[in-house]
Structures are given as structure tokens and as C-alpha cells.
Design a protein around this motif. Structure first.
Motif, PDB file in Angstrom:
ATOM      1  N   SER A  81      -2.390  15.830  -8.248  1.00 58.62           N
ATOM      2  CA  SER A  81      -3.193  15.883  -6.769  1.00 58.62           C
ATOM      3  C   SER A  81      -4.542  15.526  -7.018  1.00 58.62           C
ATOM      4  O   SER A  81      -5.011  14.809  -6.246  1.00 58.62           O
ATOM      5  CB  SER A  81      -3.004  17.050  -6.081  1.00 58.62           C
TER       6      SER A  81
ATOM      7  N   LEU B 195       1.227   4.065  -2.954  1.00 56.84           N
ATOM      8  CA  LEU B 195       0.993   5.644  -2.785  1.00 56.84           C
ATOM      9  C   LEU B 195       2.105   6.351  -3.181  1.00 56.84           C
ATOM     10  O   LEU B 195       2.072   7.582  -3.783  1.00 56.84           O
ATOM     11  CB  LEU B 195       0.457   5.481  -1.213  1.00 56.84           C
TER      12      LEU B 195
ATOM     13  N   LYS C 258      -6.306   6.646  -4.744  1.00 58.31           N
ATOM     14  CA  LYS C 258      -5.556   6.296  -3.552  1.00 58.31           C
ATOM     15  C   LYS C 258      -6.212   5.495  -2.651  1.00 58.31           C
ATOM     16  O   LYS C 258      -5.360   4.889  -1.797  1.00 58.31           O
ATOM     17  CB  LYS C 258      -5.230   7.869  -2.653  1.00 58.31           C
ATOM     18  N   LYS C 259      -7.410   5.087  -2.971  1.00 59.61           N
ATOM     19  CA  LYS C 259      -7.966   4.222  -1.848  1.00 59.61           C
ATOM     20  C   LYS C 259      -8.243   2.760  -2.590  1.00 59.61           C
ATOM     21  O   LYS C 259      -9.004   1.847  -2.360  1.00 59.61           O
ATOM     22  CB  LYS C 259      -9.250   4.636  -1.199  1.00 59.61           C
ATOM     23  N   THR C 260      -7.330   2.457  -3.687  1.00 63.47           N
ATOM     24  CA  THR C 260      -7.200   1.296  -4.503  1.00 63.47           C
ATOM     25  C   THR C 260      -7.395   0.204  -3.531  1.00 63.47           C
ATOM     26  O   THR C 260      -6.367   0.185  -2.777  1.00 63.47           O
ATOM     27  CB  THR C 260      -6.370   1.496  -5.497  1.00 63.47           C
TER      28      THR C 260
ATOM     29  N   LYS D  87      -4.734  11.711  -8.043  1.00 65.62           N
ATOM     30  CA  LYS D  87      -4.186  10.798  -7.005  1.00 65.62           C
ATOM     31  C   LYS D  87      -5.477  10.541  -5.861  1.00 65.62           C
ATOM     32  O   LYS D  87      -5.646   9.535  -5.617  1.00 65.62           O
ATOM     33  CB  LYS D  87      -3.361  11.733  -6.183  1.00 65.62           C
ATOM     34  N   GLU D  88      -6.442  11.601  -6.007  1.00 64.78           N
ATOM     35  CA  GLU D  88      -7.585  11.166  -5.100  1.00 64.78           C
ATOM     36  C   GLU D  88      -8.358  10.419  -5.596  1.00 64.78           C
ATOM     37  O   GLU D  88      -9.107   9.543  -4.930  1.00 64.78           O
ATOM     38  CB  GLU D  88      -8.292  12.535  -4.906  1.00 64.78           C
TER      39      GLU D  88
ATOM     40  N   VAL E 206       1.997   6.390  -6.953  1.00 60.64           N
ATOM     41  CA  VAL E 206       0.917   7.334  -7.309  1.00 60.64           C
ATOM     42  C   VAL E 206       0.969   8.773  -7.104  1.00 60.64           C
ATOM     43  O   VAL E 206       0.919   9.874  -8.100  1.00 60.64           O
ATOM     44  CB  VAL E 206      -0.368   7.161  -6.697  1.00 60.64           C
ATOM     45  N   SER E 207       1.705   9.023  -5.842  1.00 56.07           N
ATOM     46  CA  SER E 207       2.280  10.430  -5.615  1.00 56.07           C
ATOM     47  C   SER E 207       3.069  11.199  -6.705  1.00 56.07           C
ATOM     48  O   SER E 207       3.113  12.134  -6.914  1.00 56.07           O
ATOM     49  CB  SER E 207       2.567  10.494  -4.157  1.00 56.07           C
TER      50      SER E 207
ATOM     51  N   LYS F 289       0.758  -1.208   0.121  1.00 57.78           N
ATOM     52  CA  LYS F 289      -0.063  -0.007  -0.048  1.00 57.78           C
ATOM     53  C   LYS F 289       0.970   1.251   0.070  1.00 57.78           C
ATOM     54  O   LYS F 289       0.520   2.033  -0.775  1.00 57.78           O
ATOM     55  CB  LYS F 289      -0.971  -0.135   1.039  1.00 57.78           C
TER      56      LYS F 289
END
Length: 311
Positions: free
Chosen positions: A28, A19, A35-37, A31-32, A22-23, A15
Motif C-alpha cells: 500500500s 492500477l 499510482k499517479k504515473t 502504491k501511493e 500495481v495494486s 490506466k
């Protein structure tokens, strides 16, 4: 230690690595979206991982965790989520943070400028932009004072030319009591943009509030850089190139370069004979960009014919 479960550590590592990735390569806003994939989807993107230097210190487990993501699967994942990721290119640039106190009618570049003093103190491991701040110079102060009445329109050329950097960001922070208006002039490669942002600080000596502004500005600049380097996977440019079949070292070098280029989504040998090897490429960009990228890798291309020739 009695309840230690390494599989949970590995899952957390996956995880965190996702992140971090992705970051680094998405804006930004994008990413939102992801980010909870779910962990199961993240695992499907991973080629391999390694754990090293494992140790317990004060009943806490420490480990170095490296994760390799599969390039094709990850790009496909972004495309399914309608996200254009960016090439993670580092960039060093000049940043001039100028504080203008409207109440005192004063300009601060070095001394009494909390933004100059703290700019490089707060950063993230996934940031791509590296900032060079101007060194203290009385000439610069005098230039700013001479142009203080029209500082928004001042081009800062006299200061910029002192540094051997083509890219720069001018940040002018206008302070009026607790209100801060930030004017950013961003020059990155062939792009020039101007942004205005507003912030409110209740306590100027509160470091946490200053950090909030710094991170907000840095994220804005990171996003600007990422947009310039986006991989548009909706562009699928098919190219056919040939190379002399007897130039074995050139063939190996070509394949190594094609594997390295982020905008190459795929390539394969189309056919070959005793004179040439023919490659079929799918490139996520324009023909000129492909030629420029190959030039950067010291590979010259003859584009006179329909099938381009690697020289």
C-alpha cells in the motif's frame, strides 16, 4: 454515442490495468508513490493489448480489455522508483475472526459476529489472499469460553489443526463502546507477526464503517504477504548452469521455466559445444531460493562444481 472516442477508452483501459497491476504486486505504501504515473510512462511499459466483446448497452460502451506489460521494462520502472514488487502468488489460509465485547464480557465467533459474517463479502479483484473461515462448531465455542480470560495468549491450536492449512490469521477484535482494538496474529509460511490496530465506529450497525475496518485489515494482511514475496532487484546473483546438449526436450523445458520465474531478471546462452549448453542467469534472490524454485518445477541441479549441472 455521437461523441464517442475509442482512443479515450483505450487510454482509460491502460490506466485501469496499470492500477490493477500495481495494486496486486506492491504494498500500500509503495502504491501511493506511483499510482499517479503519467499515461505516457504507462504506455512505455505495455507489450500488447486486446479488446473484445465490444457492445453498447443503454448508450454505455462495454468492452473486455486485456493488457500485457513487458516484464523487464516494468521491473526496471519499479527499480527506478525504489520499489521492490512482489511475485503475485495466491495463498489460501485459515482466518479466525473473534469478537470480544468487553462491556458484555462475551466472546462471539459465529453468531452476532459481524466480522465473521461479512469477512468474505467485501474483496478486491487484485487480492492474493483467499480466506477460509471456520465452520460453526460447538466444540470451538466451548474452547474459546474455557480460554476467555486469557484469549490474547491462547494459541488456537485445537481449532487450527482441524483444517488442512499451514497458514492462518487470528483476528481478535476487542469492542469497548465505540472503540475497537484489533489484535492480528499472522502466520504466513515461515513468518509470524503480531499487529495491533485501533478503530472507532460511531454506529455498529453501519455497514460502511464495518467495511472500512475490513478493508483496512485485509490491506494490512495483503502487504504482509507481498513483503514475503518481494523481488529484490538490488540482488543480482550471476549463475552459470550447464545442460546436456543432446537433451533437446530438457533444454526446451529449462528455457520455459526460466521465462516463467519472476526472480530471473535475464538469461542467455553463454556458449555451447557438442556435449553441453551453458547458460548465464541473473537471479534476484539467494542460491538456495533458486534451487528450491527449480525443485518446485521438477528440475534437479547438481551444485558440486562451480558450474551447476542441470540433471
Amino acid at each position: 454515442e455521437l461523441n464517442f472516442n475509442k482512443s479515450k477508452v483505450i487510454d482509460r483501459g491502460f490506466k485501469e490495468a496499470f492500477l490493477e497491476l500495481v495494486s496486486m504486486i506492491t504494498t500500500s505504501k509503495d502504491k501511493e508513490k506511483i499510482k499517479k504515473t503519467q499515461l505516457s510512462k504507462i504506455k512505455g511499459l505495455i507489450d500488447s493489448f486486446t479488446m473484445s466483446d465490444e457492445k453498447f448497452i443503454d448508450n454505455k460502451y462495454h468492452v473486455n480489455f486485456d493488457v500485457n506489460f513487458n516484464k523487464k521494462n516494468t521491473l526496471d520502472f519499479f527499480e527506478r522508483n525504489q520499489i521492490f514488487p512482489s511475485i503475485p502468488k495466491k495463498k489460501q489460509l485459515l482466518l479466525i475472526p473473534l469478537l470480544v465485547d468487553l462491556q458484555l464480557d462475551q466472546i462471539f465467533l459465529f453468531n452476532n459476529n459481524i466480522f465473521y459474517q461479512n469477512w468474505n463479502n467485501y474483496t478486491e479483484s487484485y487480492y492474493l489472499l483467499e480466506y477460509l473461515l471456520p465452520s460453526e462448531d460447538i466444540e470451538d465455542i466451548n474452547l474459546l469460553l474455557q480460554n476467555s480470560k486469557s484469549i490474547e495468549d491462547y494459541d488456537f491450536k485445537e481449532i487450527i489443526k482441524k483444517y488442512d492449512l499451514e497458514d492462518f490469521i487470528i483476528v481478535i477484535i476487542f469492542k469497548n463502546k465505540n472503540n475497537y482494538r484489533v489484535l492480528s496474529k499472522i502466520k504466513l509460511e515461515d513468518s509470524f507477526k503480531i499487529y495491533n490496530q485501533e478503530f472507532k465506529i460511531t454506529n455498529f450497525s453501519n455497514v460502511e464503517e464495518i467495511k472500512t475496518i475490513l478493508f483496512s485489515l485485509k490491506n494490512k494482511y495483503e502487504d504482509s504477504w507481498k513483503v514475503i514475496n518481494q523481488i529484490n532487484t538490488s540482488i543480482k546473483l550471476p549463475l552459470t548452469v550447464s545442460i546436456d546438449a543432446k537433451e533437446y526436450s530438457k533444454i526446451q523445458n529449462l528455457e520455459n521455466v526460466l521465462n516463467e520465474l519472476d526472480l530471473i531478471s535475464s538469461f542467455k546462452i553463454l556458449n555451447f559445444d557438442n556435449q553441453n549448453v551453458y547458460y548465464r542467469l541473473i537471479y534476484n534472490g539467494s542460491p538456495n531460493k533458486f534451487i528450491n524454485e527449480m525443485n518446485d518445477k521438477n528440475i534437479k541441479i547438481n551444485t558440486e562444481n562451480k558450474i551447476w549441472k542441470i540433471q
